[in-house]
Scaffold this motif. Structure first.
Motif, PDB file in Angstrom:
ATOM      1  N   PHE A 127      31.146  54.122  42.898  1.00 60.32           N
ATOM      2  CA  PHE A 127      29.709  54.580  43.537  1.00 60.32           C
ATOM      3  C   PHE A 127      28.528  53.628  43.539  1.00 60.32           C
ATOM      4  CE2 PHE A 127      25.568  56.732  43.299  1.00 60.32           C
ATOM      5  CZ  PHE A 127      25.785  57.138  44.691  1.00 60.32           C
ATOM      6  N   LEU A 128      28.279  53.040  42.420  1.00 56.43           N
ATOM      7  CA  LEU A 128      26.916  51.954  42.338  1.00 56.43           C
ATOM      8  C   LEU A 128      27.286  50.771  42.899  1.00 56.43           C
ATOM      9  CD1 LEU A 128      26.177  52.575  38.658  1.00 56.43           C
ATOM     10  CD2 LEU A 128      24.804  53.163  40.514  1.00 56.43           C
ATOM     11  N   LYS A 147      31.597  56.289  38.720  1.00 54.90           N
ATOM     12  CA  LYS A 147      30.560  55.873  38.724  1.00 54.90           C
ATOM     13  C   LYS A 147      30.323  54.369  39.034  1.00 54.90           C
ATOM     14  CE  LYS A 147      28.840  58.948  35.085  1.00 54.90           C
ATOM     15  NZ  LYS A 147      28.432  58.977  33.835  1.00 54.90           N
ATOM     16  N   TRP A 175      29.770  51.587  30.996  1.00 55.74           N
ATOM     17  CA  TRP A 175      30.282  50.370  31.588  1.00 55.74           C
ATOM     18  C   TRP A 175      29.593  49.157  31.092  1.00 55.74           C
ATOM     19  CZ3 TRP A 175      34.970  51.214  33.721  1.00 55.74           C
ATOM     20  CH2 TRP A 175      35.591  50.129  34.332  1.00 55.74           C
ATOM     21  N   LEU A 177      35.900  59.252  35.064  1.00 53.47           N
ATOM     22  CA  LEU A 177      34.548  59.411  35.647  1.00 53.47           C
ATOM     23  C   LEU A 177      33.868  58.026  35.585  1.00 53.47           C
ATOM     24  CD1 LEU A 177      32.491  61.463  36.508  1.00 53.47           C
ATOM     25  CD2 LEU A 177      31.938  61.922  34.114  1.00 53.47           C
ATOM     26  N   SER A 178      34.027  57.172  34.651  1.00 52.92           N
ATOM     27  CA  SER A 178      33.314  56.023  34.557  1.00 52.92           C
ATOM     28  C   SER A 178      33.737  55.196  35.728  1.00 52.92           C
ATOM     29  CB  SER A 178      33.734  55.110  33.325  1.00 52.92           C
ATOM     30  OG  SER A 178      32.937  55.853  31.942  1.00 52.92           O
TER      31      SER A 178
END
Length: 320
Positions: A311-312, A308, A248, A304-305
């Protein structure tokens, strides 16, 4: 709790229905801005929560995480970057729909920039940005660039010299005042938020650079302008790998400069980066920018990115 609900709502909207500005290329930039702002979208509050003063000039509330934020009618301020964005959206509406009222509004906002320009060629932001250590009042290279982009287009349409002179004065300030730029190993950087802990914000650099590009279109004999464009191109190409975390784009380089946690971009700003890079590829006739844009657009297609990213973002929001 109010802040938490605000960020959760904003995050869900960003994930489900991100605001994406389309890039503008070639001769169309003489009419439109480098990114396409849709008037209805902005007035719906997707970018800023616009209100208006008695003269119909946009005012916005202080951001929810700003120490300037207060309840009530005194929570609004004139923000040059936001005024310029809405001005350009009205201009786009004029070109798209031949709305003379939209042209009048655009020119009234351009006149606001003329009337409110300080003697040193700048405009002030009257809000605290605590996360970057910025205290009101402050100047911004992005505000200078946004103003130049508005003023140059007003000059092209009307031929009125006052718009050109204000754009020229804004550029003079940009190259003379050290608040607007900083030199790093990677090259010169145009600063959205000057402070003692100045962040290197990618989108702010490029928005500031758009103003230099636009001013150069009506002042091509200005060698300082030409040099700043050349230096900025080299600097951006050197900087871009630092904004790529492998899945990203990141919003700023505080993780390098100040050892802070990585500030991952929202989907909205990830797409701003992509669209900006595509315009730079066209402006500089250099495919290196579009190659990075292709790579970053590919990140978005990888679900999936996205997992992530949020989540971050959630981890940062909840201080986990």
């Amino acid at each position: 709790m109010r802040k938490l609900l605000f960020y959760v709502k904003k995050g869900l909207e960003d994930l489900i229905n991100p605001l994406v500005y389309k890039p503008v290329y070639g001769e169309d930039v003489n009419k439109y801005y480098h990114l396409k702002y849709e008037l209805s979208t902005l007035l719906d509050g997707r970018s800023q929560k616009f209100s208006f003063d008695k003269k119909n000039i946009p005012i916005i509330p202080h951001y929810i995480d700003s120490s300037s934020n207060k309840e009530g009618e005194n929570n609004f301020h004139y923000y040059p970057i936001a005024i310029g964005q809405l001005a350009l959206a009205y201009l786009h509406d004029y070109w798209d729909n031949s709305e003379n009222a939209s042209l009048e509004t655009f020119l009234s906002y351009a006149s606001w920039f003329v009337d409110n320009q300080r003697d040193d060629g700048t405009w002030l932001a009257e809000t605290n940005v605590d996360k970057y250590g910025v205290k009101a009042p402050w100047v911004s290279a992005m505000a200078q660039g946004r103003a130049m982009s508005v003023l140059v287009r007003a000059f092209r349409i009307t031929g009125e010299q006052r718009f050109f002179e204000a754009a020229k004065q804004a550029f003079e300030a940009l190259v003379v005042d050290a608040s607007f730029t900083r030199n790093y190993d990677e090259g010169v950087f145009l600063l959205e938020y000057p402070s003692t802990t100045t962040p290197r914000i990618l989108n702010g650099f490029i928005f500031a650079l758009y103003g230099v590009v636009d001013y150069y279109s009506v002042a091509s004999n200005d060698k300082r302008c030409e040099k700043l464009l050349e230096d900025s191109k080299i600097s951006l190409l050197n900087h871009l790998p630092l904004y790529d975390n492998g899945f990203w784009s990141v919003y700023d380089l505080d993780y390098i400069d100040f050892k802070k946690p990585v500030n991952i971009s929202t989907v909205h700003y990830h797409f701003i980066h992509i669209s900006q890079l595509r315009t730079l590829s066209d402006i500089f006739d250099d495919p290196a920018f579009s190659e990075v844009a292709d790579k970053w657009e590919g990140y978005y297609r990888n679900k999936l990115s996205l997992l992530k990213v949020y989540f971050l973002k959630s981890k940062r929001l909840f201080n986990l």
